[in-house]
Design a protein around this motif. Structure first.
Motif, PDB file in Angstrom:
ATOM      1  N   UNK A 365       0.836  -1.206   0.000  1.00  0.00           N
ATOM      2  CA  UNK A 365       0.000   0.000   0.000  1.00  0.00           C
ATOM      3  C   UNK A 365       0.866   1.249   0.000  1.00  0.00           C
ATOM      4  N   UNK A 366       1.950   1.243   0.800  1.00  0.00           N
ATOM      5  CA  UNK A 366       2.826   2.422   0.816  1.00  0.00           C
ATOM      6  C   UNK A 366       3.501   2.621  -0.542  1.00  0.00           C
ATOM      7  N   UNK A 423      -9.409   5.104   1.734  1.00  0.00           N
ATOM      8  CA  UNK A 423     -10.015   3.969   1.049  1.00  0.00           C
ATOM      9  C   UNK A 423      -9.443   2.645   1.503  1.00  0.00           C
ATOM     10  N   UNK A 424      -8.139   2.600   1.790  1.00  0.00           N
ATOM     11  CA  UNK A 424      -7.504   1.354   2.223  1.00  0.00           C
ATOM     12  C   UNK A 424      -8.011   0.882   3.574  1.00  0.00           C
ATOM     13  N   UNK A 428      -7.792  -2.909   5.122  1.00  0.00           N
ATOM     14  CA  UNK A 428      -6.608  -3.184   5.938  1.00  0.00           C
ATOM     15  C   UNK A 428      -6.717  -2.497   7.289  1.00  0.00           C
ATOM     16  N   UNK A 429      -6.207  -3.189   8.314  1.00  0.00           N
ATOM     17  CA  UNK A 429      -6.208  -2.630   9.654  1.00  0.00           C
ATOM     18  C   UNK A 429      -5.191  -1.490   9.755  1.00  0.00           C
ATOM     19  N   UNK A 433      -1.294  -1.019   7.985  1.00  0.00           N
ATOM     20  CA  UNK A 433      -0.855   0.120   7.171  1.00  0.00           C
ATOM     21  C   UNK A 433       0.365   0.812   7.775  1.00  0.00           C
ATOM     22  N   UNK A 434       0.322   1.076   9.096  1.00  0.00           N
ATOM     23  CA  UNK A 434       1.464   1.747   9.726  1.00  0.00           C
ATOM     24  C   UNK A 434       2.683   0.833   9.768  1.00  0.00           C
TER      25      UNK A 434
END
Length: 777
Positions: A365-366, A423-424, A428-429, A433-434
């Motif tokens: 995602x990043x 949107x993600x 995703x939790x 993401x982090x």
């Protein structure tokens, strides 16, 4: 509910305040008045020198160049220094072209208490580009040197010798620096450390941006002398991959330890006629002096024994606090950060906050966010370039309103990034993401250590503190109303990244303008926003009776800021007398055909140049520019009675493979500042003005020559001209094309002068008169 809403926004507000503080602390200091004690550096006193030096343009080969040279000699002698002028010819291969010039370096010598040993060498160049007064580049550096001399003479004698070299011909390929550094043995006997001062704008902080290899000792000693200096080993890693050089390049090649300083704010004024003393920021000059004076005092008072030392990592974590350490510690930093990241991931998985598949998804995602920001940067530059054709002549499209475009890019990038992550959150939790952003950061950190080992701090410390923050984060029971950003772990994660990355992003944007380097700024912004996810994600979600939903305030507000910045940029896109538009045209006469042309590097005429290009052609001109591969705008012009350059065959001897010719080339017109000579590449240029032509350097910044023609650019030929020795590849006739060049357009009747809102564009060919003639010898 109200407290929850407020708490969602407070962390973002805190981040914005920290960004503002970090940028504010990077501003230059207040200028010191002329009433300050004699031993103190005063920008007000230095600016008086700038007013003399940058009164008019003073490029090599002009009368004003000689005026500045004579002023430096007189001023240094008045300050009590011994002065000599190194008057010599130097020849160099640079970017596929042989450049030669008569250079005149002004050398000022201040003996120490124990003269004769290695001392301090301070370098700045006194020549300017053809159409600029050169207040910033490099009148500021020259004036800083003169004011430093004055302050040193007012104090006690130093232990070691100090030499100031005001180099000539920097703007044409570091010619003066190459001439002074040519005697490497003498230089290494006389010099223990080199300090070079440059400018590529008219404002902003002065940065330590380049260092010599094995720089641990010199950077450490400089940090003792100037603990509040701005600098970063990242700048050097970036700079050495750009097609740029300064005089420091010539001295670094000798193996001497040294430091290179420059400012680049106000890049729109670089090499421009509006780079005047009145537009030079006094605080920037003060900061140059705050570096030069204490650095010279320090280095001239300690043993200057060259001992190998490992390279340093150095940077400013906040404001002017300069941190410096052995770059090898970055490997340990990376190892500890990686282990901490692994521990944090294991803890998050045990608490049920993370799955491996989600972690990898967060990493991807990043990467997707990075691609979106890159596309945003590319799209913005294409949009601006297409909508505002008048920016094309400015370096990297850096018009005077470029800061508004930078704000628009950051705001638009934030809006795109935030909307993307909003949107993600449906799939995703937050921990995925982090944590995914940290995982990519760890991979990038390893690549940084391989490619740019002294820049390991840039991602290493954000990774370390981010992993620590993630490890400190506890599980959040369902229904708990305390958002993660309220906890200390989020601040441990976010604040170091902001302090390190925000000033670096600002400096990179200043360097990039609206050019391709803006893609590098997009990477910086992606890393920064990725590290802000712990405070950004809570602001992108809101919970109600129907569950978590996307909150669009951050993307919406960021988008509004971007629109406002673009509107502000448009409002300042019209040229004025204070913010004039650059334009470009030259006149060239083909003396063989008695045909003249107006020529421009622009593909289209502007409002003023339409008087030259009413029905122009846009294509290559091989008869005028042999070997030229790019199309140029041109139209016939009145043929004036201008004397062409002459070529005299002084000697002609036979060789087994061809002929050895000695030629004397002279300009026949007054005011000629340089000659361009071209011939078939099958012939070999052996000597220029008695100097042996060196082989082309094996340097990535100087690509191998291409095309069918070889070229010599010779500057400051004077009335005597220049002698060449050439070996041909056969016994037949030798073809040579000679073009002379003088500054300014010829007096053609009916041509309207430049309006106050327009100025000549930078470049040695801009607003010149040229005469071309071919010879068969």
């Amino acid at each position: 509910m109200t407290l929850l809403r407020v708490s969602r926004w407070l962390p973002l507000a805190g981040v914005l305040l920290l960004v503002a503080l970090s940028l504010y602390l990077a501003n230059p200091p207040r200028p010191v008045p002329a009433t300050a004690p004699a031993v103190v550096f005063s920008a007000e006193r230095a600016l008086r020198e700038v007013a003399v030096i940058a009164r008019r343009p003073h490029s090599i080969g002009t009368l004003d160049h000689d005026r500045v040279r004579d002023y430096l000699v007189q001023r240094c002698r008045a300050l009590g220094l011994r002065v000599t002028v190194q008057d010599t010819t130097v020849v160099s291969g640079f970017r596929g072209i042989v450049t030669g010039a008569r250079v005149q370096n002004v050398v000022a010598y201040l003996p120490g208490r124990t003269p004769g040993g290695p001392g301090v060498l301070v370098v700045s160049h006194y020549d300017s580009q053809p159409h600029t007064p050169g207040a910033g580049d490099d009148g500021s550096g020259v004036a800083t040197a003169l004011e430093t001399m004055r302050a040193l003479r007012a104090g006690p004698p130093l232990a070691h010798d100090v030499r100031w070299v005001f180099t000539d011909g920097e703007e044409i390929g570091l010619m003066g620096a190459r001439a002074y550094a040519a005697d490497t043995a003498r230089l290494r006997r006389e010099v223990g450390v080199v300090l070079n001062f440059e400018g590529s704008g008219n404002e902003g902080p002065t940065l330590l941006f380049e260092v010599s290899p094995g720089n641990g000792w010199v950077v450490g000693e400089f940090a003792k002398a100037v603990p509040g200096a701005f600098g970063s080993s990242l700048f050097y890693e970036v700079y050495r991959n750009l097609p740029n050089d300064t005089d420091f390049t010539a001295f670094r090649a000798t193996g001497l330890p040294g430091l290179n300083f420059a400012f680049n704010g106000g890049h729109s004024y670089y090499h421009s006629p509006v780079d005047t003393p009145g537009r030079l920021h006094p605080g920037t000059v003060q900061q140059q002096g705050d570096y030069m004076l204490p650095a010279v005092r320090h280095f001239a008072s300690i043993p200057l024994v060259r001992t190998p030392a490992p390279d340093s990592t150095f940077f400013n974590p906040l404001g002017s606090w300069l941190v410096q350490y052995d770059a090898r510690w970055d490997y340990l930093l990376t190892l500890v950060a990686g282990l901490l990241l692994a521990a944090a991931a294991v803890r998050a998985r045990r608490q049920g906050r993370l799955r491996l598949r989600g972690w990898l998804g967060g990493a991807l995602a990043w990467v997707g966010g990075l691609l979106l920001l890159g596309a945003t940067a590319w799209g913005l530059t294409r949009l601006v370039a297409g909508a505002y054709l008048q920016y094309a002549l400015f370096y990297d499209h850096t018009f005077y309103n470029v800061r508004a475009y930078h704000l628009a890019f950051v705001a638009l990038g934030t809006a795109v990034f935030a909307a993307y992550y909003a949107g993600l959150l449906r799939w995703l939790r937050p921990d995925s993401l982090t944590g995914g952003a940290l995982l990519v950061l760890a991979v990038l950190q390893v690549l940084v250590l391989v490619k740019a080992p002294t820049s390991g701090f840039l991602l290493g410390f954000p990774l370390l503190f981010g992993a620590a923050g993630w490890a400190l984060r506890g599980s959040q029971p369902a229904g708990e109303r305390v958002v993660p950003s309220q906890r200390a772990w989020a601040w441990v994660w976010v604040l170091p990244a902001v302090a390190l990355l925000a000033p670096g992003l600002s400096i990179l944007l200043t360097t990039a303008g609206l050019g391709t380097l803006l893609l590098g700024a997009a990477f910086f912004l992606a890393v920064l926003l990725g590290m802000l996810l712990p405070v950004l994600l809570p602001a992108l979600r809101r919970a109600d009776a129907s569950g978590a939903r996307v909150h669009w305030a951050v993307p919406g507000l960021s988008g509004l800021v971007a629109i406002g910045a673009l509107v502000a940029a448009h409002a300042r896109s019209t040229p004025t007398a204070d913010l004039p538009q650059q334009t470009q045209v030259l006149y060239i006469l083909d003396a063989d055909e008695r045909q003249a042309y107006w020529v421009s590097s622009l593909p289209h005429a502007d409002a003023w140049t339409r008087q030259f290009f009413s029905a122009p052609t846009f294509r290559t001109m091989p008869t005028l520019f042999p070997g030229g591969l790019l199309p140029i705008l041109h139209q016939t012009a009145p043929s004036l009675a201008l004397a062409a350059p002459t070529v005299e065959l002084v000697a002609d001897s036979a060789l087994p493979t061809g002929r050895r010719l000695r030629l004397l080339v002279r300009a026949s017109r007054p005011g000629v500042v340089n000659l361009r000579l071209q011939w078939p590449r099958s012939a070999r240029l052996v000597r220029v003005a008695g100097q042996v032509v060196p082989p082309p350097p094996a340097d990535a910044k100087s690509p191998a020559p291409t095309g069918a023609y070889a070229t010599l650019l010779y500057y400051a030929p004077g009335a005597a001209g220049v002698q060449l020795e050439i070996e041909t590849a056969g016994p037949g006739a030798f073809e040579l094309v000679a073009v002379d060049r003088s500054l300014g357009l010829p007096p053609v009747p009916g041509i309207q002068p430049l309006p106050a809102t327009m100025i000549p564009a930078p470049g040695s060919g801009s607003f010149t008169t040229q005469v071309k003639k071919g010879f068969n010898l």
